[in-house]
Design a protein around this motif. Structure first.
Motif, mmCIF file in Angstrom:
data_model
loop_
_atom_site.group_PDB
_atom_site.id
_atom_site.type_symbol
_atom_site.label_atom_id
_atom_site.label_comp_id
_atom_site.label_asym_id
_atom_site.label_seq_id
_atom_site.Cartn_x
_atom_site.Cartn_y
_atom_site.Cartn_z
ATOM 1 N N ASN A 93 0.821 -1.214 0.000
ATOM 2 C CA ASN A 93 0.000 0.000 0.000
ATOM 3 C C ASN A 93 0.855 1.264 0.000
ATOM 4 O O ASN A 93 0.530 2.252 -0.652
ATOM 5 C CB ASN A 93 -0.949 0.001 1.191
ATOM 6 C CG ASN A 93 -2.119 -0.948 0.997
ATOM 7 O OD1 ASN A 93 -2.488 -1.260 -0.134
ATOM 8 N ND2 ASN A 93 -2.699 -1.414 2.086
ATOM 9 N N LEU A 94 1.952 1.234 0.740
ATOM 10 C CA LEU A 94 2.859 2.381 0.715
ATOM 11 C C LEU A 94 3.445 2.540 -0.683
ATOM 12 O O LEU A 94 3.558 3.661 -1.199
ATOM 13 C CB LEU A 94 3.973 2.204 1.739
ATOM 14 C CG LEU A 94 5.043 3.297 1.760
ATOM 15 C CD1 LEU A 94 4.434 4.668 2.017
ATOM 16 C CD2 LEU A 94 6.118 2.983 2.811
ATOM 17 N N LYS A 95 3.801 1.429 -1.320
ATOM 18 C CA LYS A 95 4.346 1.498 -2.669
ATOM 19 C C LYS A 95 3.322 2.062 -3.640
ATOM 20 O O LYS A 95 3.649 2.844 -4.548
ATOM 21 C CB LYS A 95 4.804 0.119 -3.141
ATOM 22 C CG LYS A 95 5.692 0.165 -4.387
ATOM 23 C CD LYS A 95 6.972 0.962 -4.103
ATOM 24 C CE LYS A 95 7.861 1.107 -5.324
ATOM 25 N NZ LYS A 95 9.072 1.899 -5.032
ATOM 26 N N SER A 96 2.051 1.682 -3.462
ATOM 27 C CA SER A 96 0.990 2.221 -4.323
ATOM 28 C C SER A 96 0.914 3.733 -4.198
ATOM 29 O O SER A 96 0.758 4.455 -5.195
ATOM 30 C CB SER A 96 -0.356 1.595 -3.953
ATOM 31 O OG SER A 96 -0.370 0.214 -4.232
ATOM 32 N N LEU A 97 1.031 4.236 -2.963
ATOM 33 C CA LEU A 97 0.964 5.682 -2.734
ATOM 34 C C LEU A 97 2.153 6.403 -3.356
ATOM 35 O O LEU A 97 1.991 7.399 -4.069
ATOM 36 C CB LEU A 97 0.903 5.976 -1.240
ATOM 37 C CG LEU A 97 -0.406 5.665 -0.515
ATOM 38 C CD1 LEU A 97 -0.265 5.926 0.981
ATOM 39 C CD2 LEU A 97 -1.548 6.492 -1.078
ATOM 40 N N THR A 98 3.359 5.936 -3.091
ATOM 41 C CA THR A 98 4.544 6.642 -3.604
ATOM 42 C C THR A 98 4.601 6.586 -5.128
ATOM 43 O O THR A 98 4.982 7.573 -5.775
ATOM 44 C CB THR A 98 5.831 6.056 -3.004
ATOM 45 O OG1 THR A 98 5.891 4.649 -3.265
ATOM 46 C CG2 THR A 98 5.879 6.297 -1.501
ATOM 47 N N THR A 99 4.210 5.448 -5.713
ATOM 48 C CA THR A 99 4.211 5.343 -7.175
ATOM 49 C C THR A 99 3.192 6.281 -7.785
ATOM 50 O O THR A 99 3.466 6.991 -8.768
ATOM 51 C CB THR A 99 3.910 3.894 -7.605
ATOM 52 O OG1 THR A 99 4.916 3.028 -7.076
ATOM 53 C CG2 THR A 99 3.898 3.778 -9.129
ATOM 54 N N ALA A 100 1.983 6.313 -7.204
ATOM 55 C CA ALA A 100 0.924 7.174 -7.732
ATOM 56 C C ALA A 100 1.307 8.649 -7.609
ATOM 57 O O ALA A 100 1.061 9.452 -8.522
ATOM 58 C CB ALA A 100 -0.386 6.903 -6.995
ATOM 59 N N ILE A 101 1.929 9.026 -6.494
ATOM 60 C CA ILE A 101 2.354 10.416 -6.305
ATOM 61 C C ILE A 101 3.428 10.789 -7.320
ATOM 62 O O ILE A 101 3.409 11.874 -7.910
ATOM 63 C CB ILE A 101 2.839 10.635 -4.855
ATOM 64 C CG1 ILE A 101 1.644 10.569 -3.888
ATOM 65 C CG2 ILE A 101 3.557 11.973 -4.715
ATOM 66 C CD1 ILE A 101 2.041 10.576 -2.422
ATOM 67 N N ASN A 102 4.362 9.893 -7.557
ATOM 68 C CA ASN A 102 5.411 10.157 -8.545
ATOM 69 C C ASN A 102 4.852 10.311 -9.949
ATOM 70 O O ASN A 102 5.382 11.069 -10.767
ATOM 71 C CB ASN A 102 6.446 9.028 -8.534
ATOM 72 C CG ASN A 102 7.701 9.407 -7.778
ATOM 73 O OD1 ASN A 102 8.002 10.587 -7.600
ATOM 74 N ND2 ASN A 102 8.433 8.405 -7.312
ATOM 75 N N ASP A 103 3.768 9.579 -10.256
ATOM 76 C CA ASP A 103 3.214 9.568 -11.604
ATOM 77 C C ASP A 103 2.298 10.755 -11.910
ATOM 78 O O ASP A 103 1.841 10.908 -13.043
ATOM 79 C CB ASP A 103 2.426 8.267 -11.838
ATOM 80 C CG ASP A 103 3.340 7.052 -11.934
ATOM 81 O OD1 ASP A 103 4.552 7.254 -12.105
ATOM 82 O OD2 ASP A 103 2.835 5.918 -11.811
ATOM 83 N N LEU A 104 2.008 11.596 -10.911
ATOM 84 C CA LEU A 104 1.121 12.740 -11.133
ATOM 85 C C LEU A 104 1.803 13.793 -12.004
ATOM 86 O O LEU A 104 3.031 13.875 -12.066
ATOM 87 C CB LEU A 104 0.705 13.359 -9.795
ATOM 88 C CG LEU A 104 -0.166 12.475 -8.892
ATOM 89 C CD1 LEU A 104 -0.354 13.141 -7.535
ATOM 90 C CD2 LEU A 104 -1.517 12.195 -9.544
ATOM 91 N N ASP A 105 0.989 14.613 -12.651
ATOM 92 C CA ASP A 105 1.501 15.691 -13.509
ATOM 93 C C ASP A 105 1.866 16.883 -12.633
ATOM 94 O O ASP A 105 1.075 17.810 -12.453
ATOM 95 C CB ASP A 105 0.431 16.068 -14.541
ATOM 96 C CG ASP A 105 0.957 17.072 -15.568
ATOM 97 O OD1 ASP A 105 2.035 17.654 -15.334
ATOM 98 O OD2 ASP A 105 0.288 17.273 -16.592
ATOM 99 N N TRP A 106 3.075 16.863 -12.101
ATOM 100 C CA TRP A 106 3.473 17.906 -11.160
ATOM 101 C C TRP A 106 3.764 19.234 -11.843
ATOM 102 O O TRP A 106 3.648 20.288 -11.214
ATOM 103 C CB TRP A 106 4.682 17.428 -10.356
ATOM 104 C CG TRP A 106 4.283 16.381 -9.365
ATOM 105 C CD1 TRP A 106 4.456 15.033 -9.461
ATOM 106 C CD2 TRP A 106 3.582 16.604 -8.142
ATOM 107 N NE1 TRP A 106 3.909 14.397 -8.379
ATOM 108 C CE2 TRP A 106 3.373 15.346 -7.544
ATOM 109 C CE3 TRP A 106 3.111 17.743 -7.484
ATOM 110 C CZ2 TRP A 106 2.712 15.191 -6.339
ATOM 111 C CZ3 TRP A 106 2.456 17.595 -6.275
ATOM 112 C CH2 TRP A 106 2.259 16.330 -5.716
#
Length: 501
Positions: free
Chosen positions: A114-127
């Motif tokens: 679940n932590l990996k899901s969060l960090t991956t999703a945050i990294n993949d956002l259009d910052w």
């Protein structure tokens, strides 16, 4: 859909992934705040505020149990003001904001996936687009999403943005003024006031040297009692470029008496009674010193917290306007010490819990600091009678306040030319003598109350559930107040509606 709205939707959808890990909605927002803080330090080139071993990449690049273990250690370390190295020597002091954000931080995550899901999703956002539209707007959108979701229970801590913006437009905060919120929640009022000042002063271009820094560091004072809410407030302020004095404190203790006098106070204080029937621990309180009703005590704080000539717009429940005993004494104090020039009767349901009856009181502290004859007349605007059925299918909008703003006028002190609309209209004037004849009862209505009609119009199941829960909470508070009255013999103790910060 804007980039900000798209990012907020993606971040919020991640909460569903974590439900099987036992993470609640409110805990999810706090959890996300820790990770977003680390990521946004990277995105805004502020990672020098963090020790090198605790930056975003040190979390995001790890896998499995090693990632979760490092993350837990990071949370503990960043919130420890006296951390020592392997030799037992003190490490360099941490940035005060970092310490405040991570104070007593702990993760609710148990599964590394679940932590990996969060960090991956945050990294993949259009910052890139998120930065262009404003990281503060992104975070504020996440807070609003949390408040709008009935399951999160956070609506009680979130004042609707259209209402905040209306009060800011009417009170007209100005550059250099001291602005305070003694029950700040997630900081929405201060953020909106800062946005207004920033836009009105050419985004601070051309100001004298140091004036912009004084504005963001010295002019805003906030206090919030709940630790996790205070954490969200700090994050919200930081992402809007505000470094004001945001304290984790109980305003109804002597700490509150030390807050600097304000030129403007904007607030939606908590409603209800202090836990265990506790009384305000304020040596300077007189009128509300012996009541456990927080909303009454907060009004006394705000009266005393205004500098001479200072103004306020405060959300209060109906009982502040009609309660006898301490309530009546407080209204007399308010009308003597201040010019209580306007009351706005708000519709029910706008705080995501039907049955909550609230108002906004607008007042100005006597210019000479005196304590008598402050109020000559009170104007009452009834926005409640015949109001639409607010909820998920009919959210509150900025245009809902347009008629009231036109009637209020363009003077933040309530001195604009106004028209009494008579018994068929929504805006009427009542002299101090009229109010005295009513026993100083300010719960004034003359139009048919649309509450019953509005609740009959509810169609969304979540709105119907919220209406039922709102009435149950109201009944529970009435029972609690009755018990307090029987045990303590305080006739003035009448409960308010559900909390709404």
């Amino acid at each position: 859909m804007s980039a900000t709205q798209d990012t907020v939707a993606k971040l919020w959808n991640l909460c569903h992934v974590l439900r099987d890990d036992g993470v609640t909605y409110s805990e999810y927002v706090t959890e996300l705040t820790y990770l977003l803080f680390l990521k946004m330090m990277e995105e805004t080139d502020q990672e020098n505020r963090l020790p090198a071993e605790y930056r975003w990449a040190t979390v995001a690049t790890r896998e499995g149990l090693a990632q979760l273990t490092h993350y837990k250690h990071l949370l503990t370390s960043l919130g420890d003001p006296e951390e020592k190295d392997a030799d037992g020597k003190p490490k360099p002091p941490k940035d005060p904001l970092v310490l405040a954000i991570f104070e007593n931080a702990q993760t609710r995550l148990r599964k590394p996936a679940n932590l990996k899901s969060l960090t991956t999703a945050i990294n993949d956002l259009d910052w890139f687009d998120a930065r262009e539209e404003g990281l503060g707007d992104l975070y504020e959108g996440l807070l609003q999403k949390n408040a709008e979701d009935k399951k999160s229970g956070a609506g009680q801590y979130f004042t609707p943005r259209p209402l905040i913006d209306c009060l800011v437009r009417l009170t007209r905060p100005r550059l250099g003024e001291r602005i305070q919120d003694p029950a700040a929640g997630t900081g929405g009022f201060i953020v909106a006031a800062h946005r207004k000042i920033y836009q009105a002063n050419n985004q601070f271009f051309g100001l004298a040297e140091g004036e912009a820094q004084r504005q963001i560091r010295d002019c805003y004072t906030l206090a919030e009692l709940v630790p996790d809410t205070h954490r969200l407030c700090l994050m919200n302020l930081m992402l809007h470029g505000i470094e004001g004095n945001a304290q984790a404190m109980d305003t109804l203790t002597d700490e509150g008496a030390s807050l600097p006098k304000a030129d403007l106070i904007l607030s939606n204080p908590p409603f209800g009674t202090k836990k265990g029937g506790g009384r305000p621990q304020r040596g300077d309180f007189s009128t509300t010193a012996n009541t456990s009703n927080k909303q009454l005590a907060f009004v006394e704080h705000i009266i005393r917290g205004l500098a001479p000539g200072g103004r306020a717009a405060v959300v209060v429940p109906d009982n502040v306007l009609f309660e006898d005993g301490t309530g009546r004494a407080l209204r007399q104090m308010l009308m003597n010490w201040c010019d209580l020039h306007t009351i706005l009767r708000l519709p029910t349901g706008i705080f995501y819990a039907h049955g909550v009856k609230t108002n906004v009181i607008f007042f100005t502290r006597n210019a000479d600091g005196g304590q008598k004859d402050g109020t000559g007349a009170v104007w009452v605007y009834d926005m409640r009678a015949g109001a639409p059925s607010y909820g998920k299918t009919r959210p509150l909008r900025a245009e809902d306040f347009s008629d009231f703003e036109a009637a209020f006028g363009d003077d933040p002190l309530g001195h604009a030319e106004r028209t009494d609309q008579g018994e068929e209209g929504r805006f009427r004037r009542f002299t101090r003598e009229d109010i005295a004849a009513r026993g100083d009862n300010l719960d004034i209505s003359w139009l048919r109350d649309g509450e019953e009609e509005a609740e009959d119009g509810l169609t969304d199941p979540d709105d119907i559930t919220a209406a039922i829960l709102g009435h149950l909470r109201e009944a529970t508070r009435e029972i609690e107040a009755l018990v307090l009255e029987l045990e303590g013999g305080e006739e003035e103790e009448v409960p308010a509606s559900v909390a709404a910060e």
